[in-house]
Scaffold this motif. Sequence first.
Motif, PDB file in Angstrom:
ATOM      1  N   CYS A  80       0.587  -1.279  -0.222  1.00  7.99           N
ATOM      2  CA  CYS A  80      -0.232   0.207   0.125  1.00  7.99           C
ATOM      3  C   CYS A  80       1.032   1.448   0.014  1.00  7.99           C
ATOM      4  O   CYS A  80       0.324   1.904  -0.576  1.00  7.99           O
ATOM      5  CB  CYS A  80      -0.717  -0.079   1.760  1.00  7.99           C
ATOM      6  N   LYS A  81       2.102   0.883   0.371  1.00 12.65           N
ATOM      7  CA  LYS A  81       3.050   2.306   0.659  1.00 12.65           C
ATOM      8  C   LYS A  81       3.984   1.806  -0.641  1.00 12.65           C
ATOM      9  O   LYS A  81       4.164   3.214  -0.688  1.00 12.65           O
ATOM     10  CB  LYS A  81       3.727   2.597   1.963  1.00 12.65           C
TER      11      LYS A  81
ATOM     12  N   GLU B  53       1.326   1.809  -5.172  1.00 16.34           N
ATOM     13  CA  GLU B  53      -0.275   2.220  -5.389  1.00 16.34           C
ATOM     14  C   GLU B  53      -0.604   1.138  -6.738  1.00 16.34           C
ATOM     15  O   GLU B  53      -2.232   0.573  -6.294  1.00 16.34           O
ATOM     16  CB  GLU B  53      -0.288   3.874  -5.537  1.00 16.34           C
TER      17      GLU B  53
ATOM     18  N   ALA C  55      -1.264  -2.239  -5.244  1.00 13.72           N
ATOM     19  CA  ALA C  55      -2.420  -2.280  -3.998  1.00 13.72           C
ATOM     20  C   ALA C  55      -3.665  -2.389  -4.890  1.00 13.72           C
ATOM     21  O   ALA C  55      -4.274  -2.331  -4.414  1.00 13.72           O
ATOM     22  CB  ALA C  55      -1.915  -1.275  -3.223  1.00 13.72           C
ATOM     23  N   LYS C  56      -3.815  -0.914  -5.856  1.00 17.13           N
ATOM     24  CA  LYS C  56      -5.025  -1.143  -6.337  1.00 17.13           C
ATOM     25  C   LYS C  56      -5.944  -2.660  -7.124  1.00 17.13           C
ATOM     26  O   LYS C  56      -6.001  -2.532  -6.985  1.00 17.13           O
ATOM     27  CB  LYS C  56      -5.335   0.305  -7.699  1.00 17.13           C
TER      28      LYS C  56
ATOM     29  N   GLN D 120      -6.941  -4.862  -4.499  1.00 18.58           N
ATOM     30  CA  GLN D 120      -8.005  -4.649  -4.231  1.00 18.58           C
ATOM     31  C   GLN D 120      -8.927  -4.627  -5.170  1.00 18.58           C
ATOM     32  O   GLN D 120     -10.116  -5.457  -4.445  1.00 18.58           O
ATOM     33  CB  GLN D 120      -8.107  -3.127  -3.573  1.00 18.58           C
TER      34      GLN D 120
ATOM     35  N   SER E 286     -10.492  -2.177   4.056  1.00 19.15           N
ATOM     36  CA  SER E 286      -8.695  -3.162   2.860  1.00 19.15           C
ATOM     37  C   SER E 286      -7.326  -2.526   3.466  1.00 19.15           C
ATOM     38  O   SER E 286      -7.474  -1.599   4.648  1.00 19.15           O
ATOM     39  CB  SER E 286      -9.223  -1.941   2.015  1.00 19.15           C
TER      40      SER E 286
ATOM     41  N   CYS F 239      -4.992  -1.262   2.748  1.00 21.87           N
ATOM     42  CA  CYS F 239      -5.013   0.356   2.481  1.00 21.87           C
ATOM     43  C   CYS F 239      -4.836   0.724   3.510  1.00 21.87           C
ATOM     44  O   CYS F 239      -4.661   1.989   4.245  1.00 21.87           O
ATOM     45  CB  CYS F 239      -4.601   0.202   1.496  1.00 21.87           C
ATOM     46  N   THR F 240      -6.990   0.485   3.711  1.00 28.23           N
ATOM     47  CA  THR F 240      -7.724   1.839   4.655  1.00 28.23           C
ATOM     48  C   THR F 240      -6.943   1.510   6.260  1.00 28.23           C
ATOM     49  O   THR F 240      -7.371   2.787   7.071  1.00 28.23           O
ATOM     50  CB  THR F 240      -8.559   1.860   4.706  1.00 28.23           C
TER      51      THR F 240
ATOM     52  N   PRO G 160      -4.529  -1.221   8.215  1.00 25.83           N
ATOM     53  CA  PRO G 160      -3.289  -1.605   8.219  1.00 25.83           C
ATOM     54  C   PRO G 160      -3.565  -2.838   9.103  1.00 25.83           C
ATOM     55  O   PRO G 160      -2.845  -4.165   9.082  1.00 25.83           O
ATOM     56  CB  PRO G 160      -2.112  -1.408   7.982  1.00 25.83           C
TER      57      PRO G 160
END
Length: 130
Positions: A30-31, A34, A37-38, A41, A73, A75-76, A78
Amino acid sequence: SGYIDPIVDPLQLWPTLTTDEQWDKAVELCKLDEEKAKKSQAIQNDWHASWVEHLIRIAKPGKVIAIENGAESLCTNPEDWGGVDKSWWNEAITTYQWDVDPDSLYIEDEVPKGNWQDTRYHVSIRKNKP
């Protein structure tokens, strides 16, 4: 009603790692990346949608479908196991063309208990009547 387990490594980037190590790597993703990570998700979203579609399919018209203990998620949030963001549900009704009443969507946060589940939530939707 039901609980939907998340996919731990949707992109199969770390198949040889333990589950805990995969979660740590997914949070790092996530960090650091991106785009990946998308993509990860998006797979998670489709996974959740497929289970919700099964629940809708077997529900009788006009009845409530409930999904319990949902997690946002990675990313929202952790600190949890990963799942779908609360905002996803409203979008998913249209995106996946679910046979539900969009106005019936109800999301309720878990009652705080002072543990890791405090950020969880519950969802209910009603299947359309013919």
